[in-house]
Design a protein around this motif. Structure first.
Motif, PDB file in Angstrom:
ATOM      1  N   PHE A  80       0.849  -1.192   0.000  1.00 16.25           N
ATOM      2  CA  PHE A  80       0.000   0.000   0.000  1.00 16.25           C
ATOM      3  C   PHE A  80       0.884   1.240   0.000  1.00 16.25           C
ATOM      4  O   PHE A  80       1.894   1.303   0.701  1.00 16.25           O
ATOM      5  N   SER A  81       0.463   2.211  -0.771  1.00 14.82           N
ATOM      6  CA  SER A  81       1.224   3.458  -0.824  1.00 14.82           C
ATOM      7  C   SER A  81       0.652   4.435   0.197  1.00 14.82           C
ATOM      8  O   SER A  81      -0.506   4.333   0.608  1.00 14.82           O
ATOM      9  N   SER A  82       1.464   5.386   0.568  1.00 13.59           N
ATOM     10  CA  SER A  82       1.018   6.369   1.558  1.00 13.59           C
ATOM     11  C   SER A  82       0.637   7.692   0.894  1.00 13.59           C
ATOM     12  O   SER A  82       0.611   8.721   1.561  1.00 13.59           O
ATOM     13  N   LYS A  83       0.335   7.637  -0.390  1.00 11.31           N
ATOM     14  CA  LYS A  83      -0.040   8.870  -1.097  1.00 11.31           C
ATOM     15  C   LYS A  83      -1.476   9.232  -0.782  1.00 11.31           C
ATOM     16  O   LYS A  83      -2.324   8.372  -0.581  1.00 11.31           O
ATOM     17  N   ARG A  84      -1.722  10.543  -0.767  1.00 10.94           N
ATOM     18  CA  ARG A  84      -3.088  11.025  -0.552  1.00 10.94           C
ATOM     19  C   ARG A  84      -3.908  10.803  -1.812  1.00 10.94           C
ATOM     20  O   ARG A  84      -3.412  10.904  -2.918  1.00 10.94           O
ATOM     21  N   GLY A  85      -5.193  10.478  -1.599  1.00 12.21           N
ATOM     22  CA  GLY A  85      -6.093  10.277  -2.716  1.00 12.21           C
ATOM     23  C   GLY A  85      -6.118   8.836  -3.236  1.00 12.21           C
ATOM     24  O   GLY A  85      -6.882   8.504  -4.125  1.00 12.21           O
ATOM     25  N   MET A  86      -5.271   7.969  -2.718  1.00 13.81           N
ATOM     26  CA  MET A  86      -5.212   6.572  -3.156  1.00 13.81           C
ATOM     27  C   MET A  86      -5.939   5.640  -2.179  1.00 13.81           C
ATOM     28  O   MET A  86      -5.937   4.430  -2.372  1.00 13.81           O
ATOM     29  N   GLU A  87      -6.555   6.216  -1.145  1.00 16.79           N
ATOM     30  CA  GLU A  87      -7.162   5.393  -0.105  1.00 16.79           C
ATOM     31  C   GLU A  87      -8.282   4.516  -0.657  1.00 16.79           C
ATOM     32  O   GLU A  87      -8.414   3.343  -0.286  1.00 16.79           O
ATOM     33  N   GLU A  88      -9.107   5.077  -1.533  1.00 15.70           N
ATOM     34  CA  GLU A  88     -10.238   4.313  -2.067  1.00 15.70           C
ATOM     35  C   GLU A  88      -9.754   3.123  -2.898  1.00 15.70           C
ATOM     36  O   GLU A  88     -10.280   2.017  -2.777  1.00 15.70           O
ATOM     37  N   GLN A  89      -8.745   3.330  -3.724  1.00 16.27           N
ATOM     38  CA  GLN A  89      -8.213   2.245  -4.531  1.00 16.27           C
ATOM     39  C   GLN A  89      -7.590   1.145  -3.655  1.00 16.27           C
ATOM     40  O   GLN A  89      -7.740  -0.039  -3.924  1.00 16.27           O
ATOM     41  N   GLU A  90      -6.877   1.562  -2.625  1.00 18.59           N
ATOM     42  CA  GLU A  90      -6.246   0.596  -1.722  1.00 18.59           C
ATOM     43  C   GLU A  90      -7.282  -0.186  -0.919  1.00 18.59           C
ATOM     44  O   GLU A  90      -7.130  -1.385  -0.691  1.00 18.59           O
ATOM     45  N   LEU A  91      -8.351   0.506  -0.532  1.00 20.88           N
ATOM     46  CA  LEU A  91      -9.424  -0.178   0.187  1.00 20.88           C
ATOM     47  C   LEU A  91     -10.133  -1.188  -0.715  1.00 20.88           C
ATOM     48  O   LEU A  91     -10.447  -2.304  -0.291  1.00 20.88           O
ATOM     49  N   ASN A  92     -10.359  -0.808  -1.984  1.00 15.94           N
ATOM     50  CA  ASN A  92     -10.957  -1.745  -2.937  1.00 15.94           C
ATOM     51  C   ASN A  92     -10.061  -2.966  -3.158  1.00 15.94           C
ATOM     52  O   ASN A  92     -10.546  -4.102  -3.282  1.00 15.94           O
ATOM     53  N   LYS A  93      -8.758  -2.733  -3.222  1.00 16.04           N
ATOM     54  CA  LYS A  93      -7.801  -3.824  -3.386  1.00 16.04           C
ATOM     55  C   LYS A  93      -7.848  -4.770  -2.173  1.00 16.04           C
ATOM     56  O   LYS A  93      -7.879  -5.997  -2.319  1.00 16.04           O
ATOM     57  N   LEU A  94      -7.900  -4.190  -0.989  1.00 20.77           N
ATOM     58  CA  LEU A  94      -7.977  -4.987   0.240  1.00 20.77           C
ATOM     59  C   LEU A  94      -9.280  -5.782   0.311  1.00 20.77           C
ATOM     60  O   LEU A  94      -9.270  -6.987   0.601  1.00 20.77           O
ATOM     61  N   MET A  95     -10.393  -5.137  -0.003  1.00 21.81           N
ATOM     62  CA  MET A  95     -11.696  -5.822   0.057  1.00 21.81           C
ATOM     63  C   MET A  95     -11.815  -6.925  -0.991  1.00 21.81           C
ATOM     64  O   MET A  95     -12.391  -7.981  -0.733  1.00 21.81           O
ATOM     65  N   SER A  96     -11.253  -6.719  -2.176  1.00 23.71           N
ATOM     66  CA  SER A  96     -11.319  -7.773  -3.195  1.00 23.71           C
ATOM     67  C   SER A  96     -10.494  -8.992  -2.766  1.00 23.71           C
ATOM     68  O   SER A  96     -10.882 -10.135  -3.030  1.00 23.71           O
ATOM     69  N   GLY A  97      -9.372  -8.754  -2.087  1.00 20.31           N
ATOM     70  CA  GLY A  97      -8.583  -9.874  -1.567  1.00 20.31           C
ATOM     71  C   GLY A  97      -9.343 -10.645  -0.503  1.00 20.31           C
ATOM     72  O   GLY A  97      -9.320 -11.881  -0.469  1.00 20.31           O
ATOM     73  N   ILE A  98     -10.038  -9.921   0.364  1.00 15.70           N
ATOM     74  CA  ILE A  98     -10.834 -10.573   1.408  1.00 15.70           C
ATOM     75  C   ILE A  98     -11.999 -11.340   0.781  1.00 15.70           C
ATOM     76  O   ILE A  98     -12.333 -12.449   1.207  1.00 15.70           O
ATOM     77  N   GLU A  99     -12.613 -10.777  -0.251  1.00 17.67           N
ATOM     78  CA  GLU A  99     -13.713 -11.470  -0.938  1.00 17.67           C
ATOM     79  C   GLU A  99     -13.241 -12.760  -1.585  1.00 17.67           C
ATOM     80  O   GLU A  99     -13.932 -13.791  -1.526  1.00 17.67           O
ATOM     81  N   ARG A 100     -12.068 -12.746  -2.222  1.00 19.29           N
ATOM     82  CA  ARG A 100     -11.531 -13.972  -2.825  1.00 19.29           C
ATOM     83  C   ARG A 100     -11.263 -15.030  -1.762  1.00 19.29           C
ATOM     84  O   ARG A 100     -11.555 -16.210  -1.944  1.00 19.29           O
ATOM     85  N   TRP A 101     -10.684 -14.611  -0.633  1.00 18.18           N
ATOM     86  CA  TRP A 101     -10.423 -15.559   0.456  1.00 18.18           C
ATOM     87  C   TRP A 101     -11.731 -16.131   0.996  1.00 18.18           C
ATOM     88  O   TRP A 101     -11.834 -17.342   1.247  1.00 18.18           O
TER      89      TRP A 101
END
Length: 125
Positions: A80-101
């Protein structure tokens, strides 16, 4: 003029057949004849399902191959990057990983149903 009855032969009693006489009597036929004519009862087997129904329980969540430990290992590899404005994309990435699991752990349920079942399991522990 003698007219012959065309049905006389059909209804005439024969020497070798007793069934014609029994139609008009109150006597019951031999039980041996009834037993011979009855089809034998067929035993029906219960069908066993090839795939047993999977239930979500605490043991399944603790499973070494698919449980919470696997989720932890998979999520540790995400960067995960610490850039501002990327939070939504990172959250979507995290949730899709949890959904696959969740789908690998319990494929019968949708993700929302899976989460509600997991929360109910942790409430009763």
């Amino acid at each position: 003029m003698d007219i012959e009855d065309p049905f006389a032969e059909l209804f005439a009693p024969s020497d070798d057949d007793d069934h014609g006489q029994m139609l008009f009597t109150d006597e019951k036929p031999d039980k041996s004849l009834e037993e011979k004519q009855k089809p034998s009862p067929v035993k029906q087997r219960k069908k066993k399902s090839e795939f047993p129904r999977i239930t979500l329980n605490p043991n399944r969540l603790k499973h070494l191959d698919k449980g919470l430990l696997v989720l932890n290992q998979e999520m540790s590899s995400y960067k995960f990057s610490s850039k501002r404005g990327m939070e939504e994309q990172e959250l979507n990435k995290l949730m899709s990983g949890i959904e696959r699991w969740a789908h690998r752990l319990f494929p019968a349920a949708k993700f929302d149903d899976f989460l509600s079942q997991v929360f109910s399991i942790f409430l009763f522990l």
